[in-house]
Design an enzyme around this catalytic site. Structure first.
Site: not given
Length: 439
Positions: A174-175
């Protein structure tokens, strides 16, 4: 696993065309990966064809010469894979609308609905059958491959993969940490490249434990900015930071859904400017972006695909070349954060090089942060148990422990809402979970 051969990367859910374009741009930005074998898989032939055409154009723009194939047969796409990137959304926009519209009839407000809440619970339940079959295929066809999962709900999906499939080379990506730190660095006026930080917790509810420039703690500078700017104080994550002492690593829209304090109160929705149903707008934007890409390719126009420096391409490059990196990954806890459940999935710094992905041990979280994360992981665990035990009652118990759902409804209505969601999602759920239980 450093190698001179071209790595084989399989995209499952390649029809998420815009996201796939960004990942491919990141991959081909590395000279060592420009000859990679790229296998694209999707069950939608039109989206798959669009993804393939986009991949070929992006490769050409980077001067890359990959071997690109497209497959509606997932097993064919997995043959020989070294890395599998999963970005499938089961049910697409129709299922997402269901996740919002049915709860709204019961008075349950959601903003994103993809991680916790009633939307996150049913997004997980309809994704698990796909993950079980994908895991079985990987175990049979490419057992040494790394599965890099982008599909939400992240913590539920990674825990389910670990417990239902037995795969061990699984990392959820996930960013949120990366972009949170970009935003904080910009806010305090320090170049991102000069900031050092450490975060840990759970996906979409991790915490910035250290935030420094050189030897200087940047939290006091952030505090001064918040004190001077009343508009900053109208952000949910800033409100949480002021009360909990550590900045959360996900947007205000996300963060509001994982606690009982905000969405049930009209005054808080107004004060913090919370956009109810925001994800439905994102769904519409994604469809428009896909259609624009499809039409541009059909007309022979060049795409403007930019790299995003997502973690998956960085991981692939590090494993292939031996280049050491640190990324944030979602993995089974197993003592990484001492005061969170061992079987839960946590988000921690991970070291990556030719030997693979190695999560780092972080010790206990501050008590107030661990208290919130434990509630999150308790709901997640019950959703996974519902699927593993084929137990419809677990679905209702999960919803009862979910903070935002419990704040909005009494138990009887929660069970009625779960029945309505089961009916609305129909055969997207595994057969044993399709039974209504009444209130």
């Amino acid at each position: 696993m450093t190698t001179s051969t071209a790595p084989a990367v399989t995209f499952v859910g390649a029809g998420s065309v815009v996201f796939t374009q960004g990942l491919l741009s990141d991959l081909f930005a590395f000279p060592e990966l420009r000859h990679a074998r790229i296998a694209l898989h999707d069950i939608d032939p039109e989206r798959l064809a669009t993804a393939e055409a986009a991949a070929r154009q992006i490769a050409a723009a980077h001067g890359a010469t990959p071997h690109i194939t497209a497959h509606t047969d997932r097993r064919a796409a997995l043959t020989g894979a070294d890395f599998v990137i999963n970005s499938v959304q089961v049910g697409m926009g129709e299922a997402t609308r269901t996740d919002f519209e049915v709860p709204a009839r019961f008075g349950v407000r959601q903003t994103i609905g993809d991680t916790l809440g009633i939307g996150g619970i049913f997004r997980g339940l309809r994704t698990f059958p796909l993950l079980r079959s994908l895991g079985a295929d990987i175990a049979e066809i490419c057992p040494d491959a790394w599965l890099l999962n982008y599909t939400n709900p992240m913590a539920m999906n990674v825990q389910y993969l670990a417990q239902a499939t037995g795969l061990t080379r699984v990392v959820g990506l996930c960013h949120s940490v990366h972009w949170t730190m970009h935003g904080l660095a910009e806010l305090v006026g320090v170049p991102y490249e000069d900031v050092t930080y450490r975060a840990a917790g759970v996906n979409h509810q991790a915490w910035v434990l250290e935030f420094r420039h050189g030897g200087t703690d940047l939290y006091p500078r952030l505090d001064a900015l918040i004190e001077r700017d009343p508009q900053l104080r109208r952000r949910t994550r800033v409100d949480m930071y002021r009360r909990l002492g550590y900045y959360p690593t996900e947007t205000s829209e996300h963060s509001a859904e994982y606690v009982p304090w905000y969405l049930h109160h009209d005054s808080e929705i107004a004060r913090l400017r919370l956009p109810i149903g925001a994800y439905l707008d994102i769904v519409a934007e994604n469809v428009a972006e896909y259609e624009s890409t499809r039409d541009a390719l059909a007309a022979g126009r060049a795409l403007e695909a930019e790299g995003t420096m997502e973690y998956a391409p960085q991981i692939i490059h590090s494993i292939v070349t031996g280049t050491p990196r640190t990324v944030y990954g979602n993995v089974p806890n197993r003592g990484l954060i001492g005061n969170l459940p061992s079987e839960g999935v946590v988000e921690v710094p991970c070291l990556v090089d030719g030997s693979g992905v190695r999560p780092t041990r972080n010790g206990p979280l501050p008590a107030q942060l661990a208290a919130l994360n434990r509630t999150y992981l308790s709901t997640t665990d019950l959703v996974v148990r519902a699927a593993l035990e084929d137990a419809p009652v677990r679905v209702r118990q999960a919803a009862m422990t979910d903070p935002a759902t419990a704040a909005a409804l009494p138990p009887e209505r929660i069970w009625e809402l779960c029945d309505a969601m089961v009916e609305a999602h129909g055969d997207r759920l595994q057969p044993g979970l399709r039974k209504p239980l009444g209130s």
